[in-house]
Design a protein around this motif. Structure first.
Motif, PDB file in Angstrom:
ATOM      1  N   GLN A  39       0.845  -1.191   0.000  1.00 31.83           N
ATOM      2  CA  GLN A  39       0.000   0.000   0.000  1.00 31.83           C
ATOM      3  C   GLN A  39       0.885   1.248   0.000  1.00 31.83           C
ATOM      4  O   GLN A  39       1.725   1.416   0.887  1.00 31.83           O
ATOM      5  CB  GLN A  39      -0.897   0.017   1.248  1.00 31.83           C
ATOM      6  CG  GLN A  39      -1.934  -1.093   1.286  1.00 31.83           C
ATOM      7  CD  GLN A  39      -3.174  -0.768   0.476  1.00 31.83           C
ATOM      8  OE1 GLN A  39      -3.349   0.356   0.024  1.00 31.83           O
ATOM      9  NE2 GLN A  39      -4.032  -1.749   0.290  1.00 31.83           N
ATOM     10  N   CYS A  40       0.687   2.099  -0.992  1.00 35.07           N
ATOM     11  CA  CYS A  40       1.481   3.330  -1.075  1.00 35.07           C
ATOM     12  C   CYS A  40       0.768   4.442  -0.306  1.00 35.07           C
ATOM     13  O   CYS A  40       0.162   5.343  -0.893  1.00 35.07           O
ATOM     14  CB  CYS A  40       1.687   3.729  -2.534  1.00 35.07           C
ATOM     15  SG  CYS A  40       2.880   5.067  -2.742  1.00 35.07           S
ATOM     16  N   VAL A  41       0.847   4.356   1.002  1.00 39.84           N
ATOM     17  CA  VAL A  41       0.179   5.330   1.867  1.00 39.84           C
ATOM     18  C   VAL A  41       1.244   6.172   2.565  1.00 39.84           C
ATOM     19  O   VAL A  41       2.123   5.622   3.236  1.00 39.84           O
ATOM     20  CB  VAL A  41      -0.701   4.630   2.921  1.00 39.84           C
ATOM     21  CG1 VAL A  41      -1.366   5.654   3.829  1.00 39.84           C
ATOM     22  CG2 VAL A  41      -1.746   3.756   2.237  1.00 39.84           C
ATOM     23  N   PRO A  42       1.197   7.488   2.410  1.00 33.06           N
ATOM     24  CA  PRO A  42       2.222   8.325   3.052  1.00 33.06           C
ATOM     25  C   PRO A  42       2.115   8.278   4.567  1.00 33.06           C
ATOM     26  O   PRO A  42       1.036   8.051   5.119  1.00 33.06           O
ATOM     27  CB  PRO A  42       1.906   9.728   2.518  1.00 33.06           C
ATOM     28  CG  PRO A  42       0.452   9.690   2.169  1.00 33.06           C
ATOM     29  CD  PRO A  42       0.193   8.297   1.692  1.00 33.06           C
ATOM     30  N   ASP A  43       3.241   8.470   5.231  1.00 33.83           N
ATOM     31  CA  ASP A  43       3.227   8.562   6.691  1.00 33.83           C
ATOM     32  C   ASP A  43       2.343   9.732   7.106  1.00 33.83           C
ATOM     33  O   ASP A  43       2.207  10.718   6.369  1.00 33.83           O
ATOM     34  CB  ASP A  43       4.639   8.797   7.229  1.00 33.83           C
ATOM     35  CG  ASP A  43       5.531   7.572   7.059  1.00 33.83           C
ATOM     36  OD1 ASP A  43       4.985   6.460   6.956  1.00 33.83           O
ATOM     37  OD2 ASP A  43       6.761   7.746   7.018  1.00 33.83           O
ATOM     38  N   PHE A  44       1.756   9.613   8.282  1.00 35.28           N
ATOM     39  CA  PHE A  44       0.951  10.728   8.778  1.00 35.28           C
ATOM     40  C   PHE A  44       1.899  11.764   9.371  1.00 35.28           C
ATOM     41  O   PHE A  44       2.658  11.470  10.290  1.00 35.28           O
ATOM     42  CB  PHE A  44      -0.046  10.260   9.835  1.00 35.28           C
ATOM     43  CG  PHE A  44      -1.102  11.285  10.137  1.00 35.28           C
ATOM     44  CD1 PHE A  44      -2.310  11.263   9.471  1.00 35.28           C
ATOM     45  CD2 PHE A  44      -0.867  12.296  11.058  1.00 35.28           C
ATOM     46  CE1 PHE A  44      -3.280  12.222   9.724  1.00 35.28           C
ATOM     47  CE2 PHE A  44      -1.819  13.256  11.316  1.00 35.28           C
ATOM     48  CZ  PHE A  44      -3.033  13.214  10.649  1.00 35.28           C
ATOM     49  N   ASN A  45       1.843  12.966   8.826  1.00 38.02           N
ATOM     50  CA  ASN A  45       2.732  14.030   9.277  1.00 38.02           C
ATOM     51  C   ASN A  45       1.888  15.164   9.864  1.00 38.02           C
ATOM     52  O   ASN A  45       1.183  15.866   9.140  1.00 38.02           O
ATOM     53  CB  ASN A  45       3.576  14.540   8.103  1.00 38.02           C
ATOM     54  CG  ASN A  45       4.660  15.508   8.537  1.00 38.02           C
ATOM     55  OD1 ASN A  45       4.370  16.610   8.990  1.00 38.02           O
ATOM     56  ND2 ASN A  45       5.909  15.092   8.395  1.00 38.02           N
ATOM     57  N   TYR A  46       1.958  15.312  11.178  1.00 37.92           N
ATOM     58  CA  TYR A  46       1.134  16.309  11.859  1.00 37.92           C
ATOM     59  C   TYR A  46       1.451  17.728  11.385  1.00 37.92           C
ATOM     60  O   TYR A  46       0.549  18.541  11.177  1.00 37.92           O
ATOM     61  CB  TYR A  46       1.332  16.214  13.376  1.00 37.92           C
ATOM     62  CG  TYR A  46       0.662  15.016  14.005  1.00 37.92           C
ATOM     63  CD1 TYR A  46      -0.662  15.076  14.432  1.00 37.92           C
ATOM     64  CD2 TYR A  46       1.353  13.816  14.166  1.00 37.92           C
ATOM     65  CE1 TYR A  46      -1.284  13.977  15.006  1.00 37.92           C
ATOM     66  CE2 TYR A  46       0.737  12.704  14.737  1.00 37.92           C
ATOM     67  CZ  TYR A  46      -0.582  12.794  15.154  1.00 37.92           C
ATOM     68  OH  TYR A  46      -1.199  11.704  15.714  1.00 37.92           O
ATOM     69  N   LYS A  47       2.737  18.011  11.226  1.00 40.77           N
ATOM     70  CA  LYS A  47       3.147  19.365  10.841  1.00 40.77           C
ATOM     71  C   LYS A  47       2.524  19.773   9.511  1.00 40.77           C
ATOM     72  O   LYS A  47       1.933  20.860   9.395  1.00 40.77           O
ATOM     73  CB  LYS A  47       4.676  19.445  10.750  1.00 40.77           C
ATOM     74  CG  LYS A  47       5.197  20.817  10.328  1.00 40.77           C
ATOM     75  CD  LYS A  47       6.720  20.837  10.250  1.00 40.77           C
ATOM     76  CE  LYS A  47       7.235  20.049   9.068  1.00 40.77           C
ATOM     77  NZ  LYS A  47       8.708  20.184   8.890  1.00 40.77           N
TER      78      LYS A  47
END
Length: 273
Positions: free
Chosen positions: A126-134
């Motif tokens: 799965q090509c899901v980006p990391d969750f980035n809060y910033k």
């Protein structure tokens, strides 16, 4: 265009934006016919020399012969720079590249809330980006700011409501997050922020629909009735888009009802206060 040979771009098959620009490179002959490959279709051999985690956040360009890989803005500059060397030269200037990297990350980490799609659970990769809060908070603030500016400008064209102020529009744009948050407070924070990102994308879409009318009105005066009709049409489009996104996110359908309720409450406040 000069074709970059034996190089393959990895793209997120579930990302419409990624599909468009990678296929565009091939149509423009910047890449050969095998110049792109879906992330989920990587072979075991390719997985051995590609950083899968990084490739889900930054598009990877790998050399089919040498088995070398570059990522993110570097890969895009190489593809474009092969046909237009001046673009790569400018893009590699220190300050320019710094800005491009930030812009790329801003879009990449938010691509699933800009143009969402239903994930294919049958795919192993799965090509899901990391969750980035910033970058998620930055996107929400950016969308809120643009929405506030456009609504402020549009509000000045209407005489049926009290004179628009920028502060009021900012409070309205951000207020919907707090209001909708009342109904999803039990969800995990990441899922809440995914919804807020989609919520603000819907608002941003509305702004993009209103901008041409604002520009046109600066050239010729548009009747207020026509402006109200356009605003109502925009709100209707946004409602259906909100409903569509709620289904994709598998969130409670009541959120669309509260989306309408918030706007009705705001309208009453504007008209009578």
């Amino acid at each position: 265009m000069k074709t970059l040979q034996n190089q393959t771009l990895l793209y997120d098959k579930d990302c419409p934006l990624c599909n468009v620009y990678t296929s565009g490179f091939i149509k423009a002959k910047m890449l050969d016919d095998n110049g792109r490959k879906a992330y989920c279709d990587l072979t075991n051999e390719e997985q051995n020399f590609i950083d899968l985690k990084r490739a889900s956040n930054e598009i990877a360009l790998f050399d089919n012969k040498n088995k070398t890989v570059i990522y993110g803005i570097d890969s895009l500059l190489k593809v474009i720079g092969n046909s237009m060397p001046w673009v790569e030269k400018i893009g590699n200037l220190k300050l320019i590249k710094f800005g491009l990297k930030k812009l790329y990350s801003f879009i990449s980490y938010n691509r699933k809330v800009i143009i969402p799609s239903k994930e294919d659970q049958t795919q192993t990769l799965q090509c899901v980006p990391d969750f980035n809060y910033k970058y998620r908070y930055t996107y929400i603030l950016f969308a809120s700011l643009v929405t506030s500016i456009v609504l402020f400008k549009f509000g000045k064209l209407l005489n049926v409501i009290h004179e628009s102020t920028f502060l009021r529009e900012c409070l309205m744009a951000l207020g919907q997050i707090g209001f909708q948050g009342l109904f999803i407070s039990k969800l995990k924070i990441e899922k809440q922020l995914n919804y807020y990102g989609n919520l603000m994308t819907v608002s941003l879409m509305g702004s993009l629909i209103l901008i041409p009318v604002i520009i046109l009105n600066s050239i010729i005066e548009i009747p207020e009735l026509a402006l109200l009709f356009w605003f109502g049409l925009t709100a209707t489009i946004l409602l259906f888009e909100h409903i569509r996104r709620i289904k994709l996110l598998e969130l409670p359908t009541v959120l669309s009802a509260t989306w309408i309720l918030y706007r009705l409450l705001v309208l009453l406040l504007i008209l009578f206060l």
